[in-house]
Design a protein around this motif. Structure first.
Motif, PDB file in Angstrom:
ATOM      1  N   UNK A 164       0.789  -1.223   0.000  1.00 52.67           N
ATOM      2  CA  UNK A 164       0.000   0.000   0.000  1.00 52.67           C
ATOM      3  C   UNK A 164       0.821   1.272   0.000  1.00 52.67           C
ATOM      4  N   UNK A 165       0.087   2.394  -0.107  1.00 52.39           N
ATOM      5  CA  UNK A 165      -1.373   2.455  -0.114  1.00 52.39           C
ATOM      6  C   UNK A 165      -2.011   2.289  -1.488  1.00 52.39           C
TER       7      UNK A 165
ATOM      8  N   UNK B 110     -11.609  -1.327   0.819  1.00 50.07           N
ATOM      9  CA  UNK B 110     -12.400  -0.510   1.724  1.00 50.07           C
ATOM     10  C   UNK B 110     -12.473  -1.122   3.120  1.00 50.07           C
ATOM     11  N   UNK B 111     -12.081  -2.381   3.244  1.00 42.76           N
ATOM     12  CA  UNK B 111     -12.158  -3.072   4.532  1.00 42.76           C
ATOM     13  C   UNK B 111     -10.870  -3.829   4.800  1.00 42.76           C
ATOM     14  N   UNK B 112     -10.647  -4.193   6.071  1.00 45.88           N
ATOM     15  CA  UNK B 112      -9.487  -5.000   6.438  1.00 45.88           C
ATOM     16  C   UNK B 112      -9.480  -6.320   5.673  1.00 45.88           C
TER      17      UNK B 112
ATOM     18  N   UNK C  14       6.572  -8.009   5.553  1.00 49.57           N
ATOM     19  CA  UNK C  14       5.558  -7.105   5.011  1.00 49.57           C
ATOM     20  C   UNK C  14       5.803  -5.695   5.542  1.00 49.57           C
ATOM     21  N   UNK C  15       6.016  -4.777   4.622  1.00 47.83           N
ATOM     22  CA  UNK C  15       6.190  -3.365   4.972  1.00 47.83           C
ATOM     23  C   UNK C  15       4.857  -2.666   4.744  1.00 47.83           C
ATOM     24  N   UNK C  16       4.296  -2.117   5.812  1.00 50.70           N
ATOM     25  CA  UNK C  16       2.939  -1.564   5.781  1.00 50.70           C
ATOM     26  C   UNK C  16       2.968  -0.068   6.057  1.00 50.70           C
ATOM     27  N   UNK C  17       2.215   0.699   5.297  1.00 53.00           N
ATOM     28  CA  UNK C  17       2.189   2.142   5.540  1.00 53.00           C
ATOM     29  C   UNK C  17       1.374   2.434   6.798  1.00 53.00           C
TER      30      UNK C  17
ATOM     31  N   UNK D  98      -3.811   2.833   9.205  1.00 44.76           N
ATOM     32  CA  UNK D  98      -3.378   3.061   7.822  1.00 44.76           C
ATOM     33  C   UNK D  98      -4.191   4.242   7.309  1.00 44.76           C
ATOM     34  N   UNK D  99      -3.709   5.470   7.557  1.00 36.35           N
ATOM     35  CA  UNK D  99      -4.557   6.647   7.341  1.00 36.35           C
ATOM     36  C   UNK D  99      -4.993   6.865   5.898  1.00 36.35           C
ATOM     37  N   UNK D 100      -4.119   6.586   4.938  1.00 35.74           N
ATOM     38  CA  UNK D 100      -4.497   6.823   3.548  1.00 35.74           C
ATOM     39  C   UNK D 100      -5.552   5.814   3.091  1.00 35.74           C
ATOM     40  N   UNK D 101      -5.432   4.564   3.560  1.00 36.09           N
ATOM     41  CA  UNK D 101      -6.422   3.533   3.237  1.00 36.09           C
ATOM     42  C   UNK D 101      -7.649   3.616   4.133  1.00 36.09           C
ATOM     43  N   UNK D 102      -7.525   4.400   5.227  1.00 30.81           N
ATOM     44  CA  UNK D 102      -8.618   4.549   6.193  1.00 30.81           C
ATOM     45  C   UNK D 102      -8.981   3.199   6.833  1.00 30.81           C
ATOM     46  N   UNK D 103      -7.954   2.438   7.193  1.00 30.54           N
ATOM     47  CA  UNK D 103      -8.145   1.148   7.843  1.00 30.54           C
ATOM     48  C   UNK D 103      -7.483   1.168   9.223  1.00 30.54           C
ATOM     49  N   UNK D 104      -8.005   0.339  10.126  1.00 26.84           N
ATOM     50  CA  UNK D 104      -7.477   0.281  11.490  1.00 26.84           C
ATOM     51  C   UNK D 104      -7.391  -1.171  11.959  1.00 26.84           C
ATOM     52  N   UNK D 105      -6.393  -1.436  12.795  1.00 27.22           N
ATOM     53  CA  UNK D 105      -6.253  -2.724  13.486  1.00 27.22           C
ATOM     54  C   UNK D 105      -6.365  -3.919  12.532  1.00 27.22           C
ATOM     55  N   UNK D 106      -5.464  -3.942  11.548  1.00 25.30           N
ATOM     56  CA  UNK D 106      -5.451  -5.020  10.558  1.00 25.30           C
ATOM     57  C   UNK D 106      -4.551  -6.151  11.078  1.00 25.30           C
ATOM     58  N   UNK D 107      -5.081  -7.356  11.294  1.00 22.07           N
ATOM     59  CA  UNK D 107      -4.277  -8.461  11.841  1.00 22.07           C
ATOM     60  C   UNK D 107      -3.415  -9.124  10.764  1.00 22.07           C
TER      61      UNK D 107
END
Length: 379
Positions: free
Chosen positions: A88-89, A114-116, A146-149, A162-171
């Protein structure tokens, strides 16, 4: 000696020998003993274990000093692989390497989520596509980095924000490990990039290095004596969210006037009234004075941010990477002028500023380094 202490020494010695072979191959058992200070029997025992585990192989015969020619050792590069993912993103970029970091191949897929759940499915599909493209079986993968923004809990392997993707708490770690059945390491993308620069950029491991990733967002990774700095709550290196204008635009993080609202790719494009930062660069190359002025102004803004980093951390060098740095020819002159004008001392003014030689692969290679560090780095 307590059994636990003995086991720890074995682990340290094994890591020491494995890393020596990685860095100095081809190398003999006698040379390993001489250069590490370990006894020849200890080296022979540990090398036998590493060969049984399939991590080390014998290669050529070395030069004789009077007796039989010694058997030389190297890291196994056949049949064992590591996968690095820059997640991402906008895209999922995957890279397949040997245990020495030699690149076998890469794939890139557009990320639309749009979702985790959608994110995790598309990430796994990208890894599967990489394996299929290069005919590699899952059982031959040693690990996935895995390098995650955004903000990452590296220990738990969770993408917290993940502010640009608007996602939170991705396992991420939990889900990808369940799909592929191999160890997964997760890290913030800028910190992964910094680790990649440390491993593959041939810098002195004793140095303090700051790697800044400037693309859709802006982040930094800090390496101190070969170790990544995470901070007390995993926030170290959130350079793009340094506030530089109290009344500035609202950032994706919700705050006003963050550095990345001025100097990220989308911010540059917005100021220029163009569709992308790449379009601004192309306009500048074509001789457009407005585009050149915007890039030069961006260089000054980045210079202000970087002098704050220099005054805070006093690093040996700063390495700049990410898509925006394709415009380095326009950014660097004003960036360096700003640093020299604002530095407290001559030494600070002369802090080395470099463009990443790893280019677009820097972050994905950093993700590979997450796995290699677990394997090779002394504990």
């Amino acid at each position: 000696m307590q059994r636990g202490t003995f086991q720890l020494m074995k682990t340290v010695n094994k890591s020491l020998i494995l890393n020596k072979i990685r860095l100095a191959a081809p190398i003999s058992r006698a040379e390993i003993a001489k250069e590490t200070g370990l006894t020849p029997p200890t080296v022979s025992t540990i090398v036998k274990e590493l060969m049984e585990q399939g991590l080390v192989v014998e290669s050529t015969l070395g030069s004789s000093s009077g007796g039989r020619k010694p058997k030389m050792l190297r890291i196994r590069t056949e049949g064992l692989f590591v996968i690095g993912v820059d997640a991402g993103p906008e895209t999922v970029d995957c890279i397949l390497t040997t245990l020495t970091g030699e690149v076998i191949g890469t794939v890139s897929r557009v990320l639309q989520v749009h979702t985790n759940h959608e994110f995790l499915v598309q990430l796994s599909q990208a890894v599967d596509y990489l394996l299929e493209s290069y005919s590699v079986k899952r059982e031959h993968i040693l690990g996935i980095g895995i390098a995650m923004h955004g903000v990452v809990d590296a220990e738990a392997g969770i993408g917290q924000v993940a502010p640009i993707l608007k996602l939170h708490n991705i396992p991420i770690k939990q889900e990808v490990e369940s799909v592929f059945g191999v160890p997964v390491k997760v890290e913030n993308d800028a910190r992964a990039m910094a680790l990649g620069e440390s491993w593959f950029g041939k810098y002195d491991a004793r140095e303090t290095i700051v790697a800044v990733n400037i693309g859709s967002g802006i982040g930094a990774g800090i390496i101190i004596q070969g170790r990544l700095l995470h901070g007390a709550a995993g926030l170290a290196g959130e350079f793009g969210h340094m506030s530089i204008d109290l009344n500035g635009e609202i950032c994706a993080c919700g705050n006003r006037g963050c550095l990345q609202t001025f100097a990220s790719g989308p911010a540059i494009a917005k100021r220029a009234g163009m569709i992308s930062g790449k379009a601004v660069y192309q306009a500048a190359v074509s001789g457009g004075p407005a585009a050149r002025n915007i890039l030069q102004e961006t260089g000054r803004i980045l210079g202000i941010g970087l002098i704050n980093l220099i005054h805070l951390l006093n690093p040996d060098r700063i390495i700049l990477g990410g898509g925006v740095m394709q415009s380095a020819r326009y950014l660097l002159p004003t960036l360096e002028e700003e640093i020299k004008a604002r530095a407290l001392t001559g030494a600070a003014a002369n802090t080395e500023i470099l463009i990443s030689e790893l280019g677009e692969r820097a972050t994905a290679l950093g993700a590979v380094a997450l796995v290699l560090e677990e394997l090779f780095a002394p504990v």
